[in-house]
Motif scaffolding. Structure first.
Motif, short mmCIF file in Angstrom:
data_model
loop_
_atom_site.label_atom_id
_atom_site.label_comp_id
_atom_site.label_asym_id
_atom_site.label_seq_id
_atom_site.Cartn_x
_atom_site.Cartn_y
_atom_site.Cartn_z
N THR A 54 0.84 -1.20 0.00
CA THR A 54 0.00 0.00 0.00
C THR A 54 0.87 1.25 0.00
O THR A 54 1.86 1.33 0.72
N THR A 55 0.50 2.21 -0.81
CA THR A 55 1.34 3.41 -0.98
C THR A 55 0.78 4.64 -0.27
O THR A 55 1.46 5.66 -0.16
N SER A 56 -0.47 4.57 0.19
CA SER A 56 -1.06 5.68 0.91
C SER A 56 -1.86 5.12 2.09
O SER A 56 -2.82 4.37 1.89
N ASN A 57 -1.45 5.47 3.30
CA ASN A 57 -2.10 4.95 4.48
C ASN A 57 -2.53 6.08 5.40
O ASN A 57 -1.74 7.00 5.69
N SER A 58 -3.77 6.02 5.86
CA SER A 58 -4.28 6.94 6.86
C SER A 58 -4.66 6.09 8.08
O SER A 58 -5.63 5.33 8.03
N ILE A 59 -3.89 6.21 9.15
CA ILE A 59 -4.01 5.30 10.28
C ILE A 59 -4.64 6.02 11.47
O ILE A 59 -4.12 7.05 11.93
N LEU A 60 -5.74 5.49 11.95
CA LEU A 60 -6.45 6.06 13.09
C LEU A 60 -5.70 5.76 14.38
O LEU A 60 -5.32 4.62 14.65
N ILE A 61 -5.51 6.80 15.20
CA ILE A 61 -4.90 6.66 16.53
C ILE A 61 -5.86 7.31 17.53
O ILE A 61 -5.85 8.53 17.71
N PRO A 62 -6.75 6.54 18.15
CA PRO A 62 -7.84 7.11 18.96
C PRO A 62 -7.41 7.52 20.37
O PRO A 62 -7.95 7.04 21.37
N ALA A 63 -6.44 8.41 20.45
CA ALA A 63 -5.93 8.87 21.75
C ALA A 63 -6.70 10.11 22.18
O ALA A 63 -6.53 11.18 21.59
N ARG A 64 -7.56 9.97 23.19
CA ARG A 64 -8.33 11.10 23.68
C ARG A 64 -7.69 11.60 24.98
O ARG A 64 -7.93 11.04 26.06
N LYS A 65 -6.87 12.62 24.86
CA LYS A 65 -6.12 13.14 26.00
C LYS A 65 -6.20 14.66 26.02
O LYS A 65 -6.38 15.31 24.99
N SER A 66 -6.02 15.24 27.21
CA SER A 66 -6.09 16.70 27.37
C SER A 66 -4.86 17.40 26.84
O SER A 66 -4.94 18.54 26.37
N ALA A 67 -3.71 16.74 26.94
CA ALA A 67 -2.46 17.39 26.51
C ALA A 67 -1.49 16.35 25.98
O ALA A 67 -0.68 15.79 26.74
N VAL A 68 -1.56 16.06 24.69
CA VAL A 68 -0.62 15.14 24.05
C VAL A 68 0.69 15.87 23.82
O VAL A 68 0.73 16.92 23.16
N LYS A 69 1.76 15.32 24.36
CA LYS A 69 3.08 15.95 24.26
C LYS A 69 3.74 15.63 22.91
O LYS A 69 4.17 16.51 22.18
N HIS A 70 3.84 14.33 22.63
CA HIS A 70 4.44 13.91 21.37
C HIS A 70 4.02 12.48 21.07
O HIS A 70 3.34 11.84 21.88
N ILE A 71 4.42 12.00 19.91
CA ILE A 71 4.02 10.67 19.45
C ILE A 71 5.20 9.97 18.80
O ILE A 71 6.04 10.61 18.15
N TRP A 72 5.29 8.67 19.01
CA TRP A 72 6.23 7.81 18.30
C TRP A 72 5.41 6.74 17.57
O TRP A 72 4.48 6.17 18.14
N ASN A 73 5.78 6.47 16.32
CA ASN A 73 5.15 5.40 15.54
C ASN A 73 6.24 4.45 15.07
O ASN A 73 7.23 4.89 14.48
N VAL A 74 6.07 3.16 15.34
CA VAL A 74 7.07 2.18 14.95
C VAL A 74 6.39 1.02 14.23
O VAL A 74 5.26 0.63 14.57
N LEU A 75 7.06 0.49 13.24
CA LEU A 75 6.54 -0.63 12.45
C LEU A 75 7.46 -1.83 12.60
O LEU A 75 8.69 -1.70 12.48
N ARG A 76 6.86 -3.00 12.84
CA ARG A 76 7.60 -4.26 12.91
C ARG A 76 6.93 -5.29 12.01
O ARG A 76 5.70 -5.31 11.88
N ARG A 77 7.71 -6.11 11.38
CA ARG A 77 7.16 -7.17 10.54
C ARG A 77 6.23 -8.04 11.36
O ARG A 77 6.57 -8.48 12.47
N SER A 78 5.05 -8.31 10.83
CA SER A 78 4.09 -9.14 11.57
C SER A 78 4.56 -10.58 11.72
O SER A 78 4.16 -11.27 12.67
N ASP A 79 5.43 -11.02 10.81
CA ASP A 79 5.87 -12.42 10.86
C ASP A 79 7.04 -12.66 11.81
O ASP A 79 7.53 -13.78 11.91
#
Length: 440
Positions: free
Chosen positions: A254-279
């Protein structure tokens, strides 16, 4: 939009506390509620509960000087060697939940994946010297600082690792938490086939003994403590960094991905996203917790309530997406650590490992990151409010076959995406009633 709010009275600052009276520290060993020996094999998990003692009427807990310690004996078969995934002894912890008087104040899933990210940002000499003593880390002779010490079947070591807790560990930012009744921590031990790595694969196992939390308790002069309580109107507040984890899967190609991150917080400081092979998530011959692949990203950004962050997408390739580079990506990641231009910051991986799109090597180490924080003072709330909106990660990957070491189009392989959302958390304790509440 960033917001600011003072969460601690100035008298709660450690330096002010020391000026007001004597502060004494003591080490308190907290054993599991049910035994101190745990034997697991293959894909087995096990819960371990700790109840932290109250300690006294004017006692607090310093999470920065507290740690988890245990003895481990490895089971890998007579012809194999074995070590901790990502050379990180926290790989044996799958998740952490903390409750106070029955109220859940934090819950971190993929705890060992988060720990592996933290563990990768340090000086190589620390990874191969100090961490080889404390965390079963790489030796000087290792080919990679993400490669663990190798133990034979029946091999033994004792380790001491940080606790990634918002209020009772290193994420407390040096703020003391009130030592009250009813503090309970639930660790879930990771399956050996995931927590450990062996070149020969097969079913792995381990036995943990003498498991304990070594907590630092701080005894404050009663008069000083009562002054703090009085100034706080009978309520003391402790600020920490909470971490929420959300997981999903991405399809190869897939060349275009829109990924939902349902974080409902009052003050989000920062975010890290990491990908690992499922296998490889349960593969005993792979770095299951710390091998993170690069998604062939041309550019990426996040959206909240229809607004794009940053306004100009973060680029990871040249204009034609025929070559990749990690400079801008790493710059934004370092901003989440407040270390963008610090000369003393280092990693245990290099550029090829950071841009590895295969995710099979021990050294693979990619992380996407972005910061919304505008104030570095741990005694203020500073971040973006997502209570009424979801976060979306937008990844645009290469549409032509490029990449090294694997030429591929789009997301290189079916993978699991873990999003770690860091947010400001406030633990409020009513001293008279002992009632606690969490603001997040």
């Amino acid at each position: 939009m960033a917001t600011f709010e003072t969460v601690l009275h100035p008298a709660m600052d450690l330096t002010s506390m020391r000026q007001l009276g004597n502060v004494r520290t003591r080490r308190v060993q907290v054993n599991p509620e049910s035994g101190t020996t745990f034997t697991l094999s293959g894909t087995q998990n096990q819960e371990v509960f700790f109840s932290l003692p109250a300690g006294g009427s004017s006692t607090m807990i310093n999470g920065m000087n507290s740690y988890l310690t245990y003895d481990i004996v490895f089971d890998c078969g007579a012809v194999e060697t074995v070590g901790f995934s990502n050379a990180d002894a926290n790989s044996v912890v799958r998740s952490l939940e903390t409750t106070v008087s029955g109220t859940t104040v934090e819950q971190i899933e993929r705890y060992n994946v988060l720990s592996a990210c933290f563990s990768d940002f340090k000086d190589v000499s620390k990874a191969r010297n100090l961490d080889s003593i404390m965390m079963g880390g790489a030796l000087q002779s290792a080919s990679s600082s993400k490669q663990p010490r190798e133990f034979a079947d029946g091999g033994y070591c004792r380790v001491s690792v940080p606790i990634y807790s918002a209020f009772y560990g290193v994420l407390s930012q040096g703020q003391y938490a009130v030592s009250t009744d009813g503090i309970r921590m639930r660790f879930v031990l990771e399956a050996p086939d995931t927590a450990l790595i062996s070149g020969g694969g097969g079913t792995l196992g381990y036995t943990l003994t003498n498991v304990a939390l070594m907590m630092e308790y701080v005894d404050v002069e009663p008069a000083v403590f009562q002054q703090l309580v009085s100034e706080g109107g009978g309520v003391l507040k402790t600020a920490g960094i909470g971490v929420a984890n959300f997981s999903t899967t991405l399809v190869a190609g897939t060349t275009s991905n829109s990924i939902l991150i349902p974080a409902r917080k009052s003050a989000v400081k920062h975010i890290w996203n990491v990908l690992r092979r499922s296998d490889i998530l349960t593969a005993s011959n792979r770095n299951s917790t710390g091998s993170r692949l690069f998604p062939n990203a041309r550019q990426y950004y996040w959206t909240i309530a229809g607004k794009q962050y940053p306004s100009v997408p973060i680029r990871a390739s040249n204009a034609g997406a025929t070559a990749f580079a990690g400079g801008e990506v790493m710059a934004e990641l370092l901003k989440t650590m407040r270390n963008l231009h610090a000369n003393n910051v280092d990693t245990v991986f290099d550029a090829p490992a950071y841009l590895d799109n295969a995710g099979l090597l021990e050294t693979s180490a990619h992380i996407l990151g972005f910061s919304w924080e505008t104030d570095e003072d741990p005694m203020t709330i500073s971040g973006i409010d997502t209570n009424s909106s979801n976060i979306y990660l937008q990844i645009d990957s290469a549409t032509t076959s490029v990449g090294a070491p694997t030429a591929s189009t789009g997301i290189p392989v079916a993978c699991t995406l873990d999003s770690f959302v860091f947010y400001d958390a406030i633990l409020t304790t009513d001293i008279a009633s002992g009632q606690v509440s969490i603001i997040q």
